[in-house]
Design a protein around this motif. Structure first.
Motif, PDB file in Angstrom:
ATOM      1  N   ALA A  69      66.049  36.050  -0.900  1.00 33.87           N
ATOM      2  CA  ALA A  69      67.226  36.526  -1.625  1.00 33.87           C
ATOM      3  C   ALA A  69      67.560  35.557  -2.746  1.00 33.87           C
ATOM      4  CB  ALA A  69      68.408  36.655  -0.669  1.00 33.87           C
ATOM      5  N   GLN A  70      68.238  36.080  -3.740  1.00 38.61           N
ATOM      6  CA  GLN A  70      68.715  35.272  -4.859  1.00 38.61           C
ATOM      7  C   GLN A  70      70.192  34.996  -4.636  1.00 38.61           C
ATOM      8  OE1 GLN A  70      66.570  34.316  -7.308  1.00 38.61           O
ATOM      9  NE2 GLN A  70      65.002  35.385  -6.139  1.00 38.61           N
ATOM     10  N   LYS A  71      70.568  33.733  -4.622  1.00 35.63           N
ATOM     11  CA  LYS A  71      71.976  33.382  -4.442  1.00 35.63           C
ATOM     12  C   LYS A  71      72.650  33.332  -5.810  1.00 35.63           C
ATOM     13  CE  LYS A  71      75.006  30.260  -2.036  1.00 35.63           C
ATOM     14  NZ  LYS A  71      75.120  29.119  -1.135  1.00 35.63           N
ATOM     15  N   LEU A  72      73.775  33.999  -5.916  1.00 35.27           N
ATOM     16  CA  LEU A  72      74.516  34.001  -7.172  1.00 35.27           C
ATOM     17  C   LEU A  72      75.288  32.686  -7.328  1.00 35.27           C
ATOM     18  CD1 LEU A  72      75.984  37.608  -7.204  1.00 35.27           C
ATOM     19  CD2 LEU A  72      74.012  36.740  -8.442  1.00 35.27           C
ATOM     20  N   PRO A  73      75.327  32.173  -8.538  1.00 37.72           N
ATOM     21  CA  PRO A  73      76.027  30.900  -8.775  1.00 37.72           C
ATOM     22  C   PRO A  73      77.535  31.107  -8.961  1.00 37.72           C
ATOM     23  CG  PRO A  73      75.017  31.637 -10.794  1.00 37.72           C
ATOM     24  CD  PRO A  73      74.639  32.638  -9.724  1.00 37.72           C
ATOM     25  N   THR A  74      78.140  31.712  -7.971  1.00 41.23           N
ATOM     26  CA  THR A  74      79.576  31.961  -8.019  1.00 41.23           C
ATOM     27  C   THR A  74      80.243  31.284  -6.832  1.00 41.23           C
ATOM     28  OG1 THR A  74      79.391  33.973  -6.709  1.00 41.23           O
ATOM     29  CG2 THR A  74      79.223  34.216  -9.106  1.00 41.23           C
ATOM     30  N   LYS A  75      81.545  31.305  -6.802  1.00 40.23           N
ATOM     31  CA  LYS A  75      82.272  30.702  -5.685  1.00 40.23           C
ATOM     32  C   LYS A  75      81.932  31.375  -4.358  1.00 40.23           C
ATOM     33  CE  LYS A  75      86.265  28.812  -8.061  1.00 40.23           C
ATOM     34  NZ  LYS A  75      87.728  28.782  -8.129  1.00 40.23           N
ATOM     35  N   THR A  76      81.698  32.675  -4.397  1.00 41.78           N
ATOM     36  CA  THR A  76      81.396  33.388  -3.156  1.00 41.78           C
ATOM     37  C   THR A  76      79.984  33.099  -2.658  1.00 41.78           C
ATOM     38  OG1 THR A  76      80.589  35.354  -4.295  1.00 41.78           O
ATOM     39  CG2 THR A  76      82.939  35.287  -3.756  1.00 41.78           C
ATOM     40  N   GLY A  77      79.088  32.756  -3.559  1.00 42.69           N
ATOM     41  CA  GLY A  77      77.707  32.489  -3.164  1.00 42.69           C
ATOM     42  C   GLY A  77      77.016  33.719  -2.613  1.00 42.69           C
ATOM     43  N   ALA A  78      77.367  34.883  -3.132  1.00 43.30           N
ATOM     44  CA  ALA A  78      76.782  36.133  -2.667  1.00 43.30           C
ATOM     45  C   ALA A  78      75.275  36.147  -2.910  1.00 43.30           C
ATOM     46  CB  ALA A  78      77.435  37.308  -3.387  1.00 43.30           C
ATOM     47  N   TYR A  79      74.579  36.916  -2.093  1.00 41.01           N
ATOM     48  CA  TYR A  79      73.128  37.060  -2.231  1.00 41.01           C
ATOM     49  C   TYR A  79      72.788  38.439  -2.751  1.00 41.01           C
ATOM     50  CZ  TYR A  79      72.469  32.877   0.610  1.00 41.01           C
ATOM     51  OH  TYR A  79      72.482  31.598   1.085  1.00 41.01           O
ATOM     52  N   LEU A  80      71.708  38.517  -3.515  1.00 41.45           N
ATOM     53  CA  LEU A  80      71.144  39.779  -3.964  1.00 41.45           C
ATOM     54  C   LEU A  80      69.683  39.805  -3.541  1.00 41.45           C
ATOM     55  CD1 LEU A  80      72.661  40.113  -7.537  1.00 41.45           C
ATOM     56  CD2 LEU A  80      73.395  41.263  -5.443  1.00 41.45           C
ATOM     57  N   ILE A  81      69.231  40.966  -3.092  1.00 39.71           N
ATOM     58  CA  ILE A  81      67.895  41.093  -2.529  1.00 39.71           C
ATOM     59  C   ILE A  81      67.161  42.238  -3.215  1.00 39.71           C
ATOM     60  CG2 ILE A  81      66.600  41.452  -0.391  1.00 39.71           C
ATOM     61  CD1 ILE A  81      70.128  40.608   0.117  1.00 39.71           C
ATOM     62  N   GLU A  82      65.881  42.006  -3.529  1.00 42.38           N
ATOM     63  CA  GLU A  82      65.053  43.041  -4.139  1.00 42.38           C
ATOM     64  C   GLU A  82      64.711  44.111  -3.102  1.00 42.38           C
ATOM     65  OE1 GLU A  82      61.645  41.743  -6.328  1.00 42.38           O
ATOM     66  OE2 GLU A  82      62.650  39.900  -6.961  1.00 42.38           O
ATOM     67  N   PRO A  83      64.759  45.378  -3.487  1.00 47.79           N
ATOM     68  CA  PRO A  83      64.421  46.456  -2.547  1.00 47.79           C
ATOM     69  C   PRO A  83      63.031  46.291  -1.916  1.00 47.79           C
ATOM     70  CG  PRO A  83      65.481  47.373  -4.475  1.00 47.79           C
ATOM     71  CD  PRO A  83      65.226  45.911  -4.766  1.00 47.79           C
ATOM     72  N   ALA A  84      62.057  45.839  -2.685  1.00 50.22           N
ATOM     73  CA  ALA A  84      60.711  45.644  -2.141  1.00 50.22           C
ATOM     74  C   ALA A  84      60.706  44.567  -1.056  1.00 50.22           C
ATOM     75  CB  ALA A  84      59.732  45.271  -3.257  1.00 50.22           C
ATOM     76  N   GLU A  85      61.546  43.555  -1.199  1.00 53.78           N
ATOM     77  CA  GLU A  85      61.653  42.506  -0.194  1.00 53.78           C
ATOM     78  C   GLU A  85      62.282  43.064   1.083  1.00 53.78           C
ATOM     79  OE1 GLU A  85      61.630  38.833   1.842  1.00 53.78           O
ATOM     80  OE2 GLU A  85      60.377  39.727   0.307  1.00 53.78           O
ATOM     81  N   VAL A  86      63.234  43.958   0.938  1.00 51.90           N
ATOM     82  CA  VAL A  86      63.848  44.596   2.107  1.00 51.90           C
ATOM     83  C   VAL A  86      62.792  45.412   2.856  1.00 51.90           C
ATOM     84  CG1 VAL A  86      65.602  46.224   2.902  1.00 51.90           C
ATOM     85  CG2 VAL A  86      66.112  44.661   1.015  1.00 51.90           C
ATOM     86  N   ASP A  87      61.974  46.143   2.126  1.00 44.98           N
ATOM     87  CA  ASP A  87      60.901  46.928   2.748  1.00 44.98           C
ATOM     88  C   ASP A  87      59.918  46.016   3.471  1.00 44.98           C
ATOM     89  OD1 ASP A  87      62.081  49.220   1.735  1.00 44.98           O
ATOM     90  OD2 ASP A  87      60.718  49.333   0.007  1.00 44.98           O
ATOM     91  N   ARG A  88      59.544  44.909   2.845  1.00 41.58           N
ATOM     92  CA  ARG A  88      58.614  43.953   3.453  1.00 41.58           C
ATOM     93  C   ARG A  88      59.208  43.386   4.734  1.00 41.58           C
ATOM     94  NH1 ARG A  88      58.245  39.340   5.007  1.00 41.58           N
ATOM     95  NH2 ARG A  88      60.235  38.757   4.123  1.00 41.58           N
ATOM     96  N   TYR A  89      60.462  42.975   4.674  1.00 37.96           N
ATOM     97  CA  TYR A  89      61.136  42.416   5.844  1.00 37.96           C
ATOM     98  C   TYR A  89      61.226  43.447   6.959  1.00 37.96           C
ATOM     99  CZ  TYR A  89      64.867  40.769   8.855  1.00 37.96           C
ATOM    100  OH  TYR A  89      65.597  40.407   9.957  1.00 37.96           O
ATOM    101  N   ASP A  90      61.555  44.679   6.631  1.00 41.24           N
ATOM    102  CA  ASP A  90      61.680  45.737   7.631  1.00 41.24           C
ATOM    103  C   ASP A  90      60.344  45.979   8.324  1.00 41.24           C
ATOM    104  OD1 ASP A  90      63.087  47.721   9.092  1.00 41.24           O
ATOM    105  OD2 ASP A  90      62.332  49.264   7.732  1.00 41.24           O
ATOM    106  N   GLN A  91      59.262  46.027   7.574  1.00 38.91           N
ATOM    107  CA  GLN A  91      57.942  46.226   8.172  1.00 38.91           C
ATOM    108  C   GLN A  91      57.587  45.064   9.093  1.00 38.91           C
ATOM    109  OE1 GLN A  91      55.241  46.876   4.921  1.00 38.91           O
ATOM    110  NE2 GLN A  91      55.750  49.039   4.776  1.00 38.91           N
TER     111      GLN A  91
END
Length: 66
Positions: free
Chosen positions: A35-57
């Protein structure tokens, strides 16, 4: 990396996989889900859909083997 509009939030990934947000965060923490961590106070993460598919498999394979 796809444009930011195509990236998924932790909540979106959790809903897509049918798991909790905490489970997604734990997968990110143990480097099982990239995941990519956003450089904000919340430190939210964003994830590529293909990475989600890979993780799920990988997750399904691990469950089937166990």
């Amino acid at each position: 990396m796809p444009s930011i509009e195509h990236l998924l939030t932790v909540a979106q990934v959790a809903a897509r996989l049918g798991i909790t947000r905490r489970a997604v965060q734990q997968a990110i923490a143990r480097n099982a889900l990239a995941a990519q961590k956003l450089p904000t106070k919340t430190g939210a993460y964003l994830i590529e859909p293909a990475e989600v598919d890979r993780y799920d498999q990988a997750r399904r394979h691990e469950t089937a083997v166990s």
